[in-house]
Write a protein that holds these residues in place. Structure first.
Motif, PDB file in Angstrom:
ATOM      1  N   GLU A 105      47.055  55.786  33.956  1.00 51.42           N
ATOM      2  CA  GLU A 105      48.484  55.983  34.114  1.00 51.42           C
ATOM      3  C   GLU A 105      49.074  54.796  34.862  1.00 51.42           C
ATOM      4  O   GLU A 105      48.444  54.244  35.760  1.00 51.42           O
ATOM      5  N   ASP A 106      50.277  54.414  34.476  1.00 52.42           N
ATOM      6  CA  ASP A 106      50.935  53.255  35.080  1.00 52.42           C
ATOM      7  C   ASP A 106      51.629  53.685  36.369  1.00 52.42           C
ATOM      8  O   ASP A 106      52.795  54.060  36.376  1.00 52.42           O
ATOM      9  N   THR A 107      50.874  53.649  37.473  1.00 53.22           N
ATOM     10  CA  THR A 107      51.408  54.027  38.775  1.00 53.22           C
ATOM     11  C   THR A 107      51.367  52.814  39.708  1.00 53.22           C
ATOM     12  O   THR A 107      50.640  51.854  39.443  1.00 53.22           O
ATOM     13  N   PRO A 108      52.109  52.859  40.798  1.00 56.53           N
ATOM     14  CA  PRO A 108      52.072  51.740  41.742  1.00 56.53           C
ATOM     15  C   PRO A 108      50.684  51.488  42.322  1.00 56.53           C
ATOM     16  O   PRO A 108      50.314  50.336  42.562  1.00 56.53           O
ATOM     17  N   SER A 109      49.890  52.532  42.540  1.00 59.31           N
ATOM     18  CA  SER A 109      48.552  52.326  43.094  1.00 59.31           C
ATOM     19  C   SER A 109      47.641  51.615  42.096  1.00 59.31           C
ATOM     20  O   SER A 109      46.850  50.736  42.482  1.00 59.31           O
ATOM     21  N   VAL A 110      47.744  51.946  40.821  1.00 59.03           N
ATOM     22  CA  VAL A 110      46.948  51.262  39.795  1.00 59.03           C
ATOM     23  C   VAL A 110      47.405  49.810  39.671  1.00 59.03           C
ATOM     24  O   VAL A 110      46.577  48.905  39.552  1.00 59.03           O
ATOM     25  N   ARG A 111      48.711  49.579  39.731  1.00 62.49           N
ATOM     26  CA  ARG A 111      49.223  48.209  39.676  1.00 62.49           C
ATOM     27  C   ARG A 111      48.714  47.380  40.851  1.00 62.49           C
ATOM     28  O   ARG A 111      48.414  46.206  40.718  1.00 62.49           O
ATOM     29  N   GLY A 112      48.602  47.997  42.022  1.00 63.12           N
ATOM     30  CA  GLY A 112      48.069  47.309  43.192  1.00 63.12           C
ATOM     31  C   GLY A 112      46.614  46.949  43.016  1.00 63.12           C
ATOM     32  O   GLY A 112      46.174  45.864  43.417  1.00 63.12           O
ATOM     33  N   MET A 113      45.828  47.861  42.409  1.00 63.58           N
ATOM     34  CA  MET A 113      44.417  47.563  42.153  1.00 63.58           C
ATOM     35  C   MET A 113      44.286  46.419  41.154  1.00 63.58           C
ATOM     36  O   MET A 113      43.431  45.547  41.312  1.00 63.58           O
ATOM     37  N   ILE A 114      45.140  46.408  40.140  1.00 62.43           N
ATOM     38  CA  ILE A 114      45.119  45.320  39.150  1.00 62.43           C
ATOM     39  C   ILE A 114      45.466  44.001  39.833  1.00 62.43           C
ATOM     40  O   ILE A 114      44.832  42.977  39.579  1.00 62.43           O
ATOM     41  N   ARG A 115      46.443  44.028  40.723  1.00 65.91           N
ATOM     42  CA  ARG A 115      46.839  42.813  41.434  1.00 65.91           C
ATOM     43  C   ARG A 115      45.696  42.277  42.288  1.00 65.91           C
ATOM     44  O   ARG A 115      45.521  41.071  42.423  1.00 65.91           O
ATOM     45  N   LYS A 116      44.894  43.166  42.847  1.00 69.29           N
ATOM     46  CA  LYS A 116      43.788  42.752  43.714  1.00 69.29           C
ATOM     47  C   LYS A 116      42.696  42.029  42.925  1.00 69.29           C
ATOM     48  O   LYS A 116      42.046  41.125  43.440  1.00 69.29           O
ATOM     49  N   VAL A 117      42.471  42.444  41.688  1.00 69.94           N
ATOM     50  CA  VAL A 117      41.410  41.835  40.860  1.00 69.94           C
ATOM     51  C   VAL A 117      42.005  41.157  39.620  1.00 69.94           C
ATOM     52  O   VAL A 117      41.383  41.130  38.564  1.00 69.94           O
ATOM     53  N   HIS A 118      43.198  40.591  39.758  1.00 65.56           N
ATOM     54  CA  HIS A 118      43.910  40.018  38.620  1.00 65.56           C
ATOM     55  C   HIS A 118      43.132  38.916  37.920  1.00 65.56           C
ATOM     56  O   HIS A 118      43.323  38.667  36.734  1.00 65.56           O
ATOM     57  N   HIS A 119      42.230  38.231  38.633  1.00 65.91           N
ATOM     58  CA  HIS A 119      41.462  37.149  38.042  1.00 65.91           C
ATOM     59  C   HIS A 119      40.266  37.664  37.244  1.00 65.91           C
ATOM     60  O   HIS A 119      39.625  36.901  36.527  1.00 65.91           O
ATOM     61  N   LEU A 120      39.954  38.960  37.347  1.00 66.19           N
ATOM     62  CA  LEU A 120      38.812  39.545  36.640  1.00 66.19           C
ATOM     63  C   LEU A 120      39.236  40.451  35.477  1.00 66.19           C
ATOM     64  O   LEU A 120      38.416  40.798  34.634  1.00 66.19           O
ATOM     65  N   VAL A 121      40.506  40.840  35.438  1.00 65.02           N
ATOM     66  CA  VAL A 121      40.986  41.770  34.423  1.00 65.02           C
ATOM     67  C   VAL A 121      42.236  41.225  33.749  1.00 65.02           C
ATOM     68  O   VAL A 121      42.871  40.288  34.223  1.00 65.02           O
ATOM     69  N   THR A 122      42.582  41.853  32.634  1.00 66.09           N
ATOM     70  CA  THR A 122      43.843  41.567  31.945  1.00 66.09           C
ATOM     71  C   THR A 122      44.424  42.886  31.470  1.00 66.09           C
ATOM     72  O   THR A 122      43.701  43.857  31.241  1.00 66.09           O
ATOM     73  N   VAL A 123      45.750  42.899  31.310  1.00 66.86           N
ATOM     74  CA  VAL A 123      46.435  44.091  30.809  1.00 66.86           C
ATOM     75  C   VAL A 123      46.598  43.922  29.307  1.00 66.86           C
ATOM     76  O   VAL A 123      47.156  42.934  28.837  1.00 66.86           O
TER      77      VAL A 123
END
Length: 58
Positions: free
Chosen positions: A38-56
């Motif tokens: 689900e697109d929540t602020p907490s998930v967005r924060g986790m994505i931001r933390k590992v942005h160099h390892l993941v993509t949307v």
């Protein structure tokens, strides 16, 4: 609620311990694995933390 697809694009080897735990919390275990969350602020924060390892994925 809207959902978001996240794909792991790089290995967790060499990442810090908290980044490894963040990937596990997202449910990512392998390279090229795609998960849907689900697109929540907490998930967005986790994505931001590992942005160099993941993509949307759209």
């Amino acid at each position: 609620m809207a959902t978001i697809k996240i794909q792991q694009i790089k290995s967790r080897i060499g990442a810090s311990a908290d980044q490894k735990r963040t990937l596990l919390a997202l449910g990512l275990h392998k390279i090229s694995q795609v998960i849907e969350k689900e697109d929540t602020p907490s998930v967005r924060g986790m994505i931001r933390k590992v942005h160099h390892l993941v993509t949307v994925v759209e």
